[in-house]
Design a protein around this motif. Structure first.
Motif, PDB file in Angstrom:
ATOM      1  N   THR A  83      19.556  18.733   3.673  1.00 53.75           N
ATOM      2  CA  THR A  83      21.031  19.796   3.063  1.00 53.75           C
ATOM      3  C   THR A  83      22.006  19.853   4.555  1.00 53.75           C
ATOM      4  O   THR A  83      23.055  19.269   4.484  1.00 53.75           O
ATOM      5  CB  THR A  83      20.504  21.029   3.022  1.00 53.75           C
ATOM      6  OG1 THR A  83      20.150  21.166   1.701  1.00 53.75           O
ATOM      7  CG2 THR A  83      22.683  21.791   1.848  1.00 53.75           C
ATOM      8  N   VAL A  84      21.286  19.833   6.180  1.00 62.02           N
ATOM      9  CA  VAL A  84      21.720  20.023   7.293  1.00 62.02           C
ATOM     10  C   VAL A  84      22.799  18.918   7.232  1.00 62.02           C
ATOM     11  O   VAL A  84      24.165  18.481   7.535  1.00 62.02           O
ATOM     12  CB  VAL A  84      21.390  20.460   8.071  1.00 62.02           C
ATOM     13  CG1 VAL A  84      20.485  19.436   8.883  1.00 62.02           C
ATOM     14  CG2 VAL A  84      22.317  20.877   9.800  1.00 62.02           C
ATOM     15  N   VAL A  85      22.510  17.439   6.466  1.00 60.39           N
ATOM     16  CA  VAL A  85      22.966  16.493   6.339  1.00 60.39           C
ATOM     17  C   VAL A  85      23.379  15.654   5.301  1.00 60.39           C
ATOM     18  O   VAL A  85      24.301  14.889   5.476  1.00 60.39           O
ATOM     19  CB  VAL A  85      21.541  14.845   7.151  1.00 60.39           C
ATOM     20  CG1 VAL A  85      21.260  15.338   8.330  1.00 60.39           C
ATOM     21  CG2 VAL A  85      20.698  14.984   6.533  1.00 60.39           C
ATOM     22  N   GLU A  86      23.543  16.595   4.639  1.00 61.74           N
ATOM     23  CA  GLU A  86      23.994  16.205   3.306  1.00 61.74           C
ATOM     24  C   GLU A  86      24.470  17.248   2.658  1.00 61.74           C
ATOM     25  O   GLU A  86      25.900  16.546   1.336  1.00 61.74           O
ATOM     26  CB  GLU A  86      22.384  15.982   2.027  1.00 61.74           C
ATOM     27  CG  GLU A  86      22.211  14.848   2.632  1.00 61.74           C
ATOM     28  CD  GLU A  86      20.180  14.675   1.628  1.00 61.74           C
ATOM     29  OE1 GLU A  86      20.732  15.751   0.783  1.00 61.74           O
ATOM     30  OE2 GLU A  86      19.843  13.409   1.632  1.00 61.74           O
ATOM     31  N   GLY A  87      24.876  18.706   3.421  1.00 58.36           N
ATOM     32  CA  GLY A  87      25.692  19.081   2.581  1.00 58.36           C
ATOM     33  C   GLY A  87      26.450  19.960   3.007  1.00 58.36           C
ATOM     34  O   GLY A  87      28.112  20.634   2.454  1.00 58.36           O
TER      35      GLY A  87
END
Ligand SMILES: Cc1cc2nc3c(=O)[nH]c(=O)nc-3n(C[C@H](O)[C@H](O)[C@H](O)COP(=O)(O)OP(=O)(O)OC[C@H]3O[C@@H](n4cnc5c(N)ncnc54)[C@H](O)[C@@H]3O)c2cc1C
Length: 490
Positions: A83-87
């Motif tokens: 999620t750090v690269v998606e959210g």
């Protein structure tokens, strides 16, 4: 014997994975395997298996391998990051909330492997650095913007350098229990079904897939929206900023490195998109509200907004595949409508387009796994520390309404990572902490990263010494964490 043998696997550390055995323990919990299948799937053996290579899992695997444990990381996507690269928009927060409390010292409270990632990103132009907020600093005093694609690459490289056996495009589908311990996890990939055995396991799947499959208790609160964050290109950031400034609507303004130049805007937003209290046109605000969209964003590139979030409230928990499928379509439709609002109403966005979307919607909370200790909002807000702290943290996503008292920190105890009732399973990331207002702190990226380093270190120490997670002496863990540059306040 009709065995499927896959002797060549991920070679990220330059080492083949030869461990393929002859059968598995005949005591699976809910595995759904037939006896003949159980005896015919390839086995691999590790000291530590990390399920989920996201925000916490990447760091857990690196920490474990660096302790000398033979470590496997199993990630369902084709890349690490989660999620750090998606959210998210910015990494909250490596620092205490010092700017909100005049006289309070500025302290970097998360260092260790999370900071190493930032250093590596800096070297390739993949982060704005740690930047002080110039407004709204009673929300966060500093934030760190990242390039999502470079983060994936750096995470991959650091895992490989640490000697982690990286299994991407591989999903943990089940767990095999032996008494009160996990013996192995079952995976599915293009290679078929496999069994990964280990002495210690870490659940970093965000949803708690491994814990749930292994029979741990959990709850599903469904107390957050789901979201798909998109990257928006062809934006004139200065023109957009000037417009927002001219109508007195700029919030969370932060300057840092953008495309190699210092002192550029790297985070900003329109205060009114949620509140409806600014000079932005009513039609725009009404549209954004209806779509669940917001304009708090970050950027590390000229002409590009890294994260524009479009939220959607699911009627049920996001573990419901069929409801999620409906939401995936609705959110994508709403992303297009959001871009059209930008193009129509926001100067600087006339030619904007969607350059990137997350591969699937993001979750702020799926399952919450029951651990030996459940961090409470009082612990967070009253800045409590524990006799077994494994990290400290100072950011709260509901600040300034709810803040960690006086710009201080609270401790995340080791017991909050130990999955209740299972001898060799730790959990790290957004899946711990049931209390909504405590979770609004512990779920943030930098807290998940810190938990990952502690979980990886603890799992390796347990696995190498063949101890259960409750037999690990805390001083051993503390010493190892301190040696690896983890900041603790005692
Ligand atoms: C929309 C949104 C906005 C946010 N904004 C911010 C923000 O601005 N700042 C901030 O600090 N935080 C923010 N957060 C919170 C933060 O990003 C997350 O809570 C945190 O990144 C979660 O980390 P994690 O390691 O628990 O999970 P993840 O990073 O999601 O990692 C889980 C990994 O496990 C993998 N996985 C899942 N199931 C399996 C399986 N069965 N087998 C193998 N692999 C599996 C996934 O693919 C993923 O890579 C936001 C979250 C969301 C959803």
């Amino acid at each position: 014997m009709n065995r499927r043998i896959f002797s060549r696997n991920v070679l990220m550390a330059g080492i083949a994975v030869p461990s393929i055995g002859m059968g598995i323990n005949p005591d699976p919990v809910g595995s759904g395997l037939q006896d003949n299948e159980k005896n015919n799937i390839p086995e691999r053996e590790f000291d530590v298996v990390v399920a989920g290579g996201g925000t916490a899992g990447v760091i857990a695997a690196i920490a474990s391998a660096r302790q000398g444990a033979k470590t496997a990381l199993i990630e369902t996507r084709g890349y690490p990051g989660g999620t750090v690269v998606e959210g998210g928009t910015a990494l909250h927060s490596f620092f205490n909330l010092w700017k909100a409390f005049p006289g309070v010292e500025k302290r970097q409270v998360v260092v260790g492997i999370p900071q190493e990632i930032i250093d590596r990103l800096l070297a390739v132009g993949g982060t704005s650095g740690h930047n002080e907020m110039t407004t709204n600093y009673d929300y966060d005093s500093a934030c760190t913007s990242i390039d999502t694609e470079l983060y994936k690459l750096i995470a991959f490289e650091m895992l490989a350098e640490a000697g982690v056996f990286i299994y991407v495009n591989t999903m943990v589908t089940d767990a095999v229990r032996k008494g009160s311990a996990i013996e192995g996890v079952i995976t599915e990939s293009k290679n078929g079904r496999e069994l990964f055995k280990a002495n210690c396991f870490i659940d970093c799947t965000a949803y708690g897939d491994l814990s749930a499959r292994a029979g741990a208790s959990f709850i599903e609160l469904n107390d957050h929206s789901v979201c798909n964050s998109m990257g928006v290109a062809n934006v004139n950031i200065e023109k957009l900023y000037e417009y927002l400034r001219s109508i007195n609507s700029v919030g969370q303004l932060t300057f840092g490195i953008r495309d190699g130049k210092e002192n550029q805007i790297v985070r900003f937003g329109s205060e009114g998109s949620a509140l409806g209290s600014t000079g932005l046109p009513k039609e725009y605000l009404d549209g954004m509200r209806e779509l669940g969209a917001g304009l708090i964003t970050t950027t590390v590139h000229d002409n590009y907004l890294m994260f524009i979030k479009v939220n959607y409230r699911l009627p049920v928990s996001p573990t419901d595949r069929d409801e999620v499928a409906k939401a995936e379509l609705i959110i994508r439709q709403n992303q297009l409508k959001t871009i059209n609002l930008f193009k129509k109403y926001l100067p600087g966005c006339e030619n904007a387009f969607i350059a990137r979307t997350s591969p699937s919607l993001n979750i702020r909370r799926g399952r919450t796994i029951t651990c030996d200790y459940d961090i409470t909002s009082e612990d967070v807000l009253q800045r409590r520390h524990f006799e077994d702290d494994i990290m400290v943290y100072g950011f709260h996503d509901e600040a300034p309404r709810l803040q960690v008292k006086n710009g201080g920190t609270y401790g995340v105890p080791y017991k909050a990572l130990r999955v209740k009732g299972i001898d060799n399973l730790l959990a790290a990331g957004m899946l711990i902490t049931s209390d909504h207002h405590a979770h609004m702190s512990t779920r943030n990226t930098v807290c998940c990263m810190g938990q990952g380093q502690a979980a990886g270190t603890a799992a390796a120490l347990c696995a190498i010494s063949k101890r259960g997670t409750r037999q690990l002496p805390y001083p051993d863990l503390k010493n190892a964490l301190k040696k690896d540059n983890v900041y603790l306040e005692s």
